[in-house]
Write an enzyme that holds these catalytic residues in place. Structure first.
Site, mmCIF file in Angstrom:
data_model
loop_
_atom_site.group_PDB
_atom_site.id
_atom_site.type_symbol
_atom_site.label_atom_id
_atom_site.label_comp_id
_atom_site.label_asym_id
_atom_site.label_seq_id
_atom_site.Cartn_x
_atom_site.Cartn_y
_atom_site.Cartn_z
ATOM 1 C CG ASP A 174 -1.856 1.173 1.280
ATOM 2 O OD1 ASP A 174 -1.765 2.046 0.391
ATOM 3 O OD2 ASP A 174 -2.688 1.221 2.208
ATOM 4 C CG ASN A 214 3.062 0.220 -13.449
ATOM 5 O OD1 ASN A 214 2.834 0.826 -14.492
ATOM 6 N ND2 ASN A 214 2.179 -0.618 -12.904
ATOM 7 C CE1 TYR A 245 -1.782 9.088 -13.558
ATOM 8 C CE2 TYR A 245 -1.615 10.394 -15.561
ATOM 9 C CZ TYR A 245 -1.333 9.235 -14.857
ATOM 10 O OH TYR A 245 -0.606 8.222 -15.452
ATOM 11 C CB ALA A 252 -0.214 18.406 -10.267
ATOM 12 C CE LYS A 287 1.820 8.914 -12.849
ATOM 13 N NZ LYS A 287 2.553 7.763 -12.269
#
Length: 227
Positions: free
Chosen positions: A45, A72, A149, A151, A153
């Protein structure tokens, strides 16, 4: 020589296909998943530092090194309840934004830190941080609707270049990788590539990495991606 490969988010989608490819290539694959029903002692987690440390301890007991770490696993704000039209900078729930950042940035950063002793035991370790086209400052204006998402990355890209710089003299190669728009649960059916096609190119890119590419932002096919 059998490589030791750790892949997060291997319960489905890209992570699952990459794990199968690595296993078929003869690598010793540690495929982590969030679901304990699927992962047993490889449960991870990324939102829980204790889970990250526990996994690192288990891997330290069974591996003499980690040759390839593929960060990933990732989510977008929809996972936390943001609607399709509620993911822009003017309407996203701030808690959903922060939750996405924790999973996509803090978690992989802490996992890399926890596995650093094992990465340092490898002769030519590689850290692959799965990024996104929307992380690009040049392309992010129009790429992808989810500000959390994108921001997250972009933040992961910054973690990537910092990591690459700090580990450069040790010969550990760290890159950010745009995996392409894949037909996964997140990418949707309108995506450009089947998961297997994208994964095959990603696997070739990882295998062909040279330390001269340390700190790069690459596409799935190895082409340099604009920052």
């Amino acid at each position: 020589m059998t490589r030791k490969v750790v892949i997060t988010g291997a319960g489905r989608g890209l992570g699952s296909v990459l794990a199968d490819m690595a296993t078929s290539a003869g690598d010793d694959v540690q495929a982590t998943m969030r679901s304990p029903q699927k992962a047993s002692d490889l449960q991870l987690d990324l939102d829980d530092p204790a889970s990250i440390d526990a996994l690192a301890n288990r891997l330290g007991a069974r591996l003499d090194c980690v040759d390839v770490l593929i960060n990933n696993a990732g989510v977008d704000a929809q996972v936390f309840g943001s609607g399709v039209d509620e993911r822009g900078p003017f309407d996203i729930d701030p808690d959903h934004f922060l939750a996405t950042m924790r999973t996509n940035v803090v978690g992989p950063m802490l996992l890399t830190r926890a596995l650093l002793p094992l990465l340092r035991m490898s002769a030519h370790a590689k850290i692959i941080n799965v990024s996104a086209q929307g992380a690009s400052m040049a392309l992010g204006r129009t790429a992808g609707p989810d500000i959390a998402y994108n921001a997250s990355k972009a933040a992961m890209n910054n973690v990537t270049v910092k990591t690459a710089h700090l580990l450069d003299d040790e010969g550990i190669t760290t890159i950010a990788l745009h995996p392409g728009w894949l037909k996964t649960d997140m990418g949707g059916d309108s995506a450009q590539m089947e998961v297997a096609d994208g994964a095959r190119q990603i696997w070739d890119t990882i295998n062909g990495l040279d330390h001269a590419q340390n700190g790069a932002f690459l596409r799935y096919d190895g082409v340099v991606h604009p920052w």
